[in-house]
Motif scaffolding. Structure first.
Motif, PDB file in Angstrom:
ATOM      1  N   SER A  35      10.127 -10.207  13.062  1.00  0.00           N
ATOM      2  CA  SER A  35       9.365  -8.963  12.928  1.00  0.00           C
ATOM      3  C   SER A  35       9.378  -8.523  11.469  1.00  0.00           C
ATOM      4  O   SER A  35      10.299  -8.853  10.706  1.00  0.00           O
ATOM      5  N   MET A  36       8.334  -7.784  11.074  1.00  0.00           N
ATOM      6  CA  MET A  36       8.208  -7.232   9.738  1.00  0.00           C
ATOM      7  C   MET A  36       7.851  -5.755   9.858  1.00  0.00           C
ATOM      8  O   MET A  36       6.951  -5.399  10.614  1.00  0.00           O
ATOM      9  N   GLY A  37       8.547  -4.904   9.128  1.00  0.00           N
ATOM     10  CA  GLY A  37       8.249  -3.477   9.182  1.00  0.00           C
ATOM     11  C   GLY A  37       8.820  -2.761   7.978  1.00  0.00           C
ATOM     12  O   GLY A  37       9.637  -3.318   7.229  1.00  0.00           O
ATOM     13  N   ILE A  38       8.387  -1.525   7.770  1.00  0.00           N
ATOM     14  CA  ILE A  38       8.822  -0.746   6.617  1.00  0.00           C
ATOM     15  C   ILE A  38       9.378   0.592   7.082  1.00  0.00           C
ATOM     16  O   ILE A  38       8.731   1.314   7.844  1.00  0.00           O
ATOM     17  N   TRP A  39      10.575   0.921   6.614  1.00  0.00           N
ATOM     18  CA  TRP A  39      11.177   2.220   6.866  1.00  0.00           C
ATOM     19  C   TRP A  39      10.890   3.131   5.683  1.00  0.00           C
ATOM     20  O   TRP A  39      11.187   2.786   4.542  1.00  0.00           O
ATOM     21  N   CYS A  40      10.310   4.273   5.961  1.00  0.00           N
ATOM     22  CA  CYS A  40       9.972   5.250   4.928  1.00  0.00           C
ATOM     23  C   CYS A  40      10.879   6.462   5.097  1.00  0.00           C
ATOM     24  O   CYS A  40      10.771   7.191   6.091  1.00  0.00           O
ATOM     25  N   LEU A  41      11.779   6.678   4.139  1.00  0.00           N
ATOM     26  CA  LEU A  41      12.772   7.736   4.253  1.00  0.00           C
ATOM     27  C   LEU A  41      12.572   8.802   3.186  1.00  0.00           C
ATOM     28  O   LEU A  41      12.559   8.496   1.987  1.00  0.00           O
ATOM     29  N   TYR A  98       8.300   4.800  10.508  1.00  0.00           N
ATOM     30  CA  TYR A  98       8.345   3.335  10.583  1.00  0.00           C
ATOM     31  C   TYR A  98       6.930   2.792  10.620  1.00  0.00           C
ATOM     32  O   TYR A  98       6.117   3.192  11.467  1.00  0.00           O
ATOM     33  N   LEU A  99       6.618   1.893   9.697  1.00  0.00           N
ATOM     34  CA  LEU A  99       5.313   1.237   9.641  1.00  0.00           C
ATOM     35  C   LEU A  99       5.450  -0.174  10.182  1.00  0.00           C
ATOM     36  O   LEU A  99       6.145  -1.015   9.594  1.00  0.00           O
ATOM     37  N   HIS A 100       4.812  -0.437  11.308  1.00  0.00           N
ATOM     38  CA  HIS A 100       4.889  -1.748  11.942  1.00  0.00           C
ATOM     39  C   HIS A 100       3.891  -2.703  11.299  1.00  0.00           C
ATOM     40  O   HIS A 100       2.690  -2.426  11.247  1.00  0.00           O
ATOM     41  N   LEU A 101       4.384  -3.833  10.801  1.00  0.00           N
ATOM     42  CA  LEU A 101       3.502  -4.831  10.197  1.00  0.00           C
ATOM     43  C   LEU A 101       3.201  -5.973  11.159  1.00  0.00           C
ATOM     44  O   LEU A 101       2.054  -6.374  11.327  1.00  0.00           O
ATOM     45  N   TYR A 102       4.274  -6.501  11.814  1.00  0.00           N
ATOM     46  CA  TYR A 102       4.078  -7.658  12.692  1.00  0.00           C
ATOM     47  C   TYR A 102       5.339  -7.875  13.521  1.00  0.00           C
ATOM     48  O   TYR A 102       6.449  -7.601  13.073  1.00  0.00           O
ATOM     49  N   GLY A 152       0.781  -1.238   0.000  1.00  0.00           N
ATOM     50  CA  GLY A 152       0.000   0.000   0.000  1.00  0.00           C
ATOM     51  C   GLY A 152       0.807   1.278   0.000  1.00  0.00           C
ATOM     52  O   GLY A 152       0.362   2.295   0.543  1.00  0.00           O
ATOM     53  N   LEU A 153       1.998   1.276  -0.620  1.00  0.00           N
ATOM     54  CA  LEU A 153       2.841   2.470  -0.614  1.00  0.00           C
ATOM     55  C   LEU A 153       2.980   3.090  -1.994  1.00  0.00           C
ATOM     56  O   LEU A 153       2.989   2.387  -3.010  1.00  0.00           O
ATOM     57  N   LYS A 154       3.086   4.442  -1.997  1.00  0.00           N
ATOM     58  CA  LYS A 154       3.370   5.205  -3.204  1.00  0.00           C
ATOM     59  C   LYS A 154       4.378   6.294  -2.848  1.00  0.00           C
ATOM     60  O   LYS A 154       4.339   6.845  -1.745  1.00  0.00           O
ATOM     61  N   PRO A 155       5.297   6.606  -3.752  1.00  0.00           N
ATOM     62  CA  PRO A 155       6.298   7.641  -3.464  1.00  0.00           C
ATOM     63  C   PRO A 155       5.701   9.007  -3.139  1.00  0.00           C
ATOM     64  O   PRO A 155       6.349   9.833  -2.510  1.00  0.00           O
ATOM     65  N   GLU A 156       4.435   9.244  -3.570  1.00  0.00           N
ATOM     66  CA  GLU A 156       3.822  10.554  -3.337  1.00  0.00           C
ATOM     67  C   GLU A 156       3.275  10.719  -1.921  1.00  0.00           C
ATOM     68  O   GLU A 156       2.814  11.806  -1.546  1.00  0.00           O
ATOM     69  N   MET A 157       3.311   9.693  -1.105  1.00  0.00           N
ATOM     70  CA  MET A 157       2.758   9.761   0.246  1.00  0.00           C
ATOM     71  C   MET A 157       3.555  10.738   1.128  1.00  0.00           C
ATOM     72  O   MET A 157       4.756  10.953   0.905  1.00  0.00           O
ATOM     73  N   PRO A 158       2.907  11.316   2.134  1.00  0.00           N
ATOM     74  CA  PRO A 158       3.580  12.287   3.006  1.00  0.00           C
ATOM     75  C   PRO A 158       4.831  11.742   3.697  1.00  0.00           C
ATOM     76  O   PRO A 158       5.734  12.516   4.022  1.00  0.00           O
ATOM     77  N   TYR A 159       4.876  10.418   3.941  1.00  0.00           N
ATOM     78  CA  TYR A 159       6.044   9.829   4.599  1.00  0.00           C
ATOM     79  C   TYR A 159       7.346  10.193   3.888  1.00  0.00           C
ATOM     80  O   TYR A 159       8.408  10.267   4.516  1.00  0.00           O
ATOM     81  N   TYR A 184       0.271   1.018   9.716  1.00  0.00           N
ATOM     82  CA  TYR A 184       0.327   0.352   8.414  1.00  0.00           C
ATOM     83  C   TYR A 184      -1.075   0.290   7.830  1.00  0.00           C
ATOM     84  O   TYR A 184      -2.012  -0.168   8.477  1.00  0.00           O
ATOM     85  N   ALA A 185      -1.239   0.758   6.595  1.00  0.00           N
ATOM     86  CA  ALA A 185      -2.558   0.823   5.981  1.00  0.00           C
ATOM     87  C   ALA A 185      -2.661  -0.019   4.713  1.00  0.00           C
ATOM     88  O   ALA A 185      -3.599   0.135   3.940  1.00  0.00           O
ATOM     89  N   GLY A 186      -1.694  -0.922   4.507  1.00  0.00           N
ATOM     90  CA  GLY A 186      -1.720  -1.768   3.331  1.00  0.00           C
ATOM     91  C   GLY A 186      -2.615  -2.981   3.517  1.00  0.00           C
ATOM     92  O   GLY A 186      -3.406  -3.049   4.478  1.00  0.00           O
ATOM     93  N   PRO A 187      -2.541  -3.946   2.605  1.00  0.00           N
ATOM     94  CA  PRO A 187      -3.342  -5.173   2.714  1.00  0.00           C
ATOM     95  C   PRO A 187      -3.171  -5.842   4.079  1.00  0.00           C
ATOM     96  O   PRO A 187      -2.072  -5.905   4.610  1.00  0.00           O
ATOM     97  N   LYS A 188      -4.265  -6.292   4.649  1.00  0.00           N
ATOM     98  CA  LYS A 188      -4.239  -6.884   5.984  1.00  0.00           C
ATOM     99  C   LYS A 188      -3.473  -8.212   5.992  1.00  0.00           C
ATOM    100  O   LYS A 188      -3.423  -8.923   4.993  1.00  0.00           O
TER     101      LYS A 188
END
Length: 285
Positions: free
Chosen positions: A116-122, A106-110, A85-92, A277-281
């Motif tokens: 652990s699973m997570g996404i770093w948005c820089l 940081y988007l926490h997935l699990y 659920g990510l796009k480069p245009e997002m405010p992050y 995290y707002a992507g697919p559940k």
């Protein structure tokens, strides 16, 4: 699609155009189950299920089998920004605050005691300072953007020292240790997943965003202070800054080595903001 007709039908025989009852009955009596479409597992769900299997028996310093490593790598290699659920245009990914290093999201997935699973948005110029991953196997997938990665491994059995030709205020305890550079280059998506191990592969690394970028991280096992897996940050000094008995490196190779010193506190210029995290559940049952 229609039902095939006889030659008489094609010539206009009205009786032959009547649909036989037996055929009609058989057509309606097909089991519904055979016509159902199975729901396809989402990429992020597949990642979660693969992680559960790969890290089922891991612990501090225990690396999954080569087969499991490749299986998880293959899943991550296929991941795309839209899968989470990510796009480069997002405010992050926008620089919104005037400061030397912009905040990182940081988007926490699990997370469990196994992985652990997570996404770093820089945003551009965002930095995750040099840090370690004690006893952990880490998979990092750059989803989009360009990132500079610099990573080190400790030089085994190299002595440490606290004397140096630098300002004494910069070399207070703890002592420095010699490390070898493993990676010092830019990485641009799409690219293969990077993997580091408890004792090699660049266990200590630093991320610097050349452009806005997103990194999907899988850690097995995750950080845990009670289990001795504490995240430590480091200062780095050029090899020539220290003179240590028993350590000799040819001058042309000195750029491949550095002295690392543990920071006693988290870097002041590191700002990490947590977001939902707002992507697919991810189904966790």
């Amino acid at each position: 699609m229609g039902i095939e007709t006889t030659r008489a039908d094609r010539k206009g025989n009205k009786e032959s155009r009547e649909l036989p009852k037996a055929t009609d009955t058989n057509s309606r009596s097909k089991p519904r189950k055979s016509r159902r479409r199975h729901k396809r597992m989402s990429p992020v769900q597949k990642l979660f299920e693969t992680c559960k299997q790969v890290f089922a028996n891991v612990g501090t310093g225990i690396v999954p089998s080569p087969e499991d490593i490749e299986r998880l790598r293959a899943v991550l290699d296929g991941m795309k920004p839209q899968d989470v659920g990510l796009k480069p245009e997002m405010p992050y990914f926008q620089t919104q605050v005037a400061r030397r290093t912009p905040p990182i999201t940081y988007l926490h997935l699990y997370e469990s005691d196994k992985f652990s699973m997570g996404i770093w948005c820089l945003p551009p110029s965002g930095v995750i300072p040099l840090h370690n991953h004690p006893g952990m196997t880490v998979f990092s997938k750059l989803l989009f953007g360009t990132m500079h990665i610099k990573s080190y491994d400790w030089v085994v059995d190299a002595p440490s020292n606290t004397s140096a030709d630098v300002n004494p205020s910069e070399i207070t305890a703890p002592p420095v240790r010699l490390a070898e550079v493993k990676v010092d280059s830019n990485l641009t998506a799409p690219c293969n997943t990077s993997i580091l191990y408890p004792a090699d592969g660049g266990n200590m690394h630093c991320f610097t965003a050349v452009t806005a970028c997103a990194v999907l991280d899988v850690l097995g096992p995750p950080y845990s202070d009670p289990d001795g897996r504490h995240c430590t940050y480091y200062l780095e000094f050029p090899f020539a800054s220290f003179s240590v008995d028993g350590v000799s490196v040819p001058e042309e190779e000195r750029e491949d080595y550095a002295w690392l010193q543990e920071r006693e506190i988290t870097p002041e210029d590191l700002a990490v903001v947590g977001a939902k995290y707002a992507g697919p559940k991810i189904g966790q049952e």
